[in-house]
Enzyme design. Structure first.
Site, mmCIF file in Angstrom:
data_model
loop_
_atom_site.group_PDB
_atom_site.id
_atom_site.type_symbol
_atom_site.label_atom_id
_atom_site.label_comp_id
_atom_site.label_asym_id
_atom_site.label_seq_id
_atom_site.Cartn_x
_atom_site.Cartn_y
_atom_site.Cartn_z
ATOM 1 N N GLY A 42 100.417 12.891 27.567
ATOM 2 C CA GLY A 42 100.353 14.023 26.634
ATOM 3 C C GLY A 42 100.463 13.542 25.186
ATOM 4 N N TYR A 75 108.302 3.342 44.753
ATOM 5 C CA TYR A 75 107.734 2.576 43.628
ATOM 6 C C TYR A 75 106.211 2.517 43.750
ATOM 7 C CZ TYR A 75 107.007 -1.429 40.446
ATOM 8 O OH TYR A 75 106.590 -2.264 39.435
ATOM 9 N N THR A 108 105.712 -11.486 37.306
ATOM 10 C CA THR A 108 105.827 -12.157 36.015
ATOM 11 C C THR A 108 107.282 -12.556 35.788
ATOM 12 O OG1 THR A 108 103.980 -10.856 35.186
ATOM 13 C CG2 THR A 108 105.390 -11.862 33.538
ATOM 14 N N ARG A 145 114.963 -10.334 41.976
ATOM 15 C CA ARG A 145 113.636 -10.937 42.131
ATOM 16 C C ARG A 145 113.786 -12.450 42.340
ATOM 17 N NH1 ARG A 145 110.123 -7.182 37.919
ATOM 18 N NH2 ARG A 145 112.028 -7.057 36.714
HETATM 19 P P1 NAD Z 1 112.575 -3.667 33.318
HETATM 20 O O1 NAD Z 1 113.425 -2.947 34.297
HETATM 21 O O2 NAD Z 1 113.167 -4.852 32.632
HETATM 22 O O3 NAD Z 1 112.026 -2.688 32.213
HETATM 23 C C1 NAD Z 1 111.797 -1.318 32.420
HETATM 24 C C2 NAD Z 1 112.341 -0.551 31.225
HETATM 25 O O4 NAD Z 1 112.073 0.847 31.399
HETATM 26 C C3 NAD Z 1 113.864 -0.697 31.070
HETATM 27 O O5 NAD Z 1 114.181 -1.072 29.748
HETATM 28 C C4 NAD Z 1 114.383 0.689 31.401
HETATM 29 O O6 NAD Z 1 115.616 1.007 30.773
HETATM 30 C C5 NAD Z 1 113.215 1.566 30.957
HETATM 31 N N1 NAD Z 1 113.221 2.884 31.591
HETATM 32 C C6 NAD Z 1 113.341 3.179 32.903
HETATM 33 N N2 NAD Z 1 113.327 4.518 33.087
HETATM 34 C C7 NAD Z 1 113.170 5.071 31.853
HETATM 35 C C8 NAD Z 1 113.095 6.408 31.381
HETATM 36 N N3 NAD Z 1 113.158 7.455 32.210
HETATM 37 N N4 NAD Z 1 112.942 6.625 30.048
HETATM 38 C C9 NAD Z 1 112.881 5.578 29.179
HETATM 39 N N5 NAD Z 1 112.966 4.292 29.574
HETATM 40 C C10 NAD Z 1 113.103 4.040 30.893
HETATM 41 O O7 NAD Z 1 111.242 -4.079 34.104
HETATM 42 P P2 NAD Z 1 110.035 -5.012 33.661
HETATM 43 O O8 NAD Z 1 109.973 -6.137 34.636
HETATM 44 O O9 NAD Z 1 110.070 -5.308 32.223
HETATM 45 O O10 NAD Z 1 108.789 -4.056 34.000
HETATM 46 C C11 NAD Z 1 108.110 -3.320 32.979
HETATM 47 C C12 NAD Z 1 106.915 -2.610 33.579
HETATM 48 O O11 NAD Z 1 106.012 -3.566 34.158
HETATM 49 C C13 NAD Z 1 107.271 -1.630 34.718
HETATM 50 O O12 NAD Z 1 106.453 -0.484 34.595
HETATM 51 C C14 NAD Z 1 106.930 -2.392 35.963
HETATM 52 O O13 NAD Z 1 106.587 -1.523 37.016
HETATM 53 C C15 NAD Z 1 105.745 -3.237 35.511
HETATM 54 N N6 NAD Z 1 105.616 -4.450 36.322
HETATM 55 C C16 NAD Z 1 106.437 -5.529 36.124
HETATM 56 C C17 NAD Z 1 106.283 -6.660 36.921
HETATM 57 C C18 NAD Z 1 107.122 -7.901 36.727
HETATM 58 O O14 NAD Z 1 106.895 -8.907 37.415
HETATM 59 N N7 NAD Z 1 108.071 -7.938 35.812
HETATM 60 C C19 NAD Z 1 105.313 -6.682 37.941
HETATM 61 C C20 NAD Z 1 104.532 -5.554 38.126
HETATM 62 C C21 NAD Z 1 104.672 -4.455 37.304
#
Ligand code: NAD
Length: 315
Positions: A102, A145, A175, A186
């Site tokens: 949005g 998820y 990653t 992880r």
């Molecule tokens: P992370 O948990 O470190 O970061 C996620 C962030 O989102 C956190 O800072 C958390 O506080 C914030 N968050 C969660 N719910 C929220 C809400 N309702 N409002 C505002 N903020 C909110 O995870 P990451 O590893 O940095 O992953 C980031 C993105 O990348 C995610 O969407 C994840 O699904 C995707 N991803 C990551 C990987 C990986 O290997 N790290 C792989 C596939 C996908």
């Protein structure tokens, strides 16, 4: 340069993305509710173009400024987190994504959804191309998820097709890098924490399941170049070099010069057996490919994060 909103900006990947965008002279509005992220990840950023806002994106999101890019990364991401927060994970993928789409629509901003290789589930196709529709268990514990991300992808395409929003979708494969939490469950942070303390490395199953590991800097470069392209269909970003979990454990022991031994534990439910991206689309559309090898990336992670953080002393 433009104004970028980064949801999940205080998380592992989000904080690297904020830094990268600031380095390209963008203004960055970092939105996070600190559910799994932390202010420690962004406290070193001293830049007047950086603005942190404590917002839960499942509630109403109001951004007064003009916005050019919405990078939507907010979501619990590690199994430990989404198994602890199943309803929140579904709400972030649905309500949260709806709110951020949005914002992109209202501001006429380019939108990027951070999706995941988990949309492929336990794949019957290997390596996974973007045309493969996946093999996901919707009612298993990990379904919250996988299905939240699949729903978020469907909503992103609906906003694009029906509402004309300029959207993109990145399917991120495993990653790693500095600022992963030592106890997030992880494989890489767990092995590093164990190896740096000379504890046994716990490998699930017989360790023959495979993963591919992308270093954070490579991934961020890919995400930004996708956001700055005109692509709308999903693009895999990850490192296609595939390792078994056993090979990963041995590499971590080697890099850390640890005295740890490897022990085996039962496999978690619905843990995928193979995971490897086909990155032809990223190569063709973006000219992107990863450059950091696993050994080098692990060394950089240890150097930049510091042993104290990797063993969880300052988590
Ligand atoms: P992370 O948990 O470190 O970061 C996620 C962030 O989102 C956190 O800072 C958390 O506080 C914030 N968050 C969660 N719910 C929220 C809400 N309702 N409002 C505002 N903020 C909110 O995870 P990451 O590893 O940095 O992953 C980031 C993105 O990348 C995610 O969407 C994840 O699904 C995707 N991803 C990551 C990987 C990986 O290997 N790290 C792989 C596939 C996908």
């Amino acid at each position: 340069m433009g104004t970028c909103v980064v949801t999940g900006g205080a998380g592992f990947l989000g904080s690297h993305l904020c830094e990268h965008l600031l380095g390209q002279d963008h203004r960055v509005i970092c939105i996070d509710n600190l559910e799994t992220g932390s202010l420690q990840n962004i406290e070193h950023i001293r830049d007047s173009a950086f603005d942190f806002r404590y917002i839960d994106i499942t509630e109403t999101v109001d951004i007064p400024e003009d916005v050019d890019f919405v990078y939507h990364l907010a979501s619990p991401a590690s199994p430990i987190d989404y198994l602890r927060l199943p309803l929140h994970t579904l709400k972030v993928g649905s309500h949260g994504t709806h709110h951020m789409l949005g914002v992109a629509k209202f501001k006429r901003a380019r939108f990027l959804l951070a999706s995941t290789s988990e949309v492929y589930g336990d794949p019957e196709v290997h390596p996974q191309t973007e045309d493969y529709w996946g093999h996901v268990n919707p009612i298993g514990p990990r379904g919250v998820y996988d299905e939240a991300k699949r729903y978020a992808e469907a909503m992103t395409m609906a906003y694009h097709r029906q509402q004309g929003v300029d959207t993109s979708i990145v399917r991120i494969f495993n990653t790693y890098g500095p600022r992963m939490r030592a106890n997030d469950g992880r494989a890489i942070p767990t092995f590093l924490r164990q190896a740096l303390q000379d504890q046994n490395l716990t490998v699930f199953g017989d360790g023959s399941q495979t993963r591919s590991f992308c270093y954070a800097d490579d991934l961020i470069r890919g995400i930004v170049s996708l956001a700055e392209s005109d692509a709308h269909m999903p693009v895999n970003i990850g490192n296609p070099n595939e390792f078994t979990l056993l090979e990963l454990a041995k590499t971590v022991i080697d890099v850390t010069e640890s005295r740890s031994e490897i022990i085996f534990e039962p496999l978690p439910v619905d843990d995928p057996q193979q995971r490897q991206p086909d990155i032809s689309r990223a190569r063709d559309l973006l000219g992107w490919e990863p450059t950091v090898e696993l050994h080098d990336g692990l060394q950089r992670t240890i150097k930049q994060a510091g042993v104290e953080r990797l063993v969880g002393a300052s988590d």
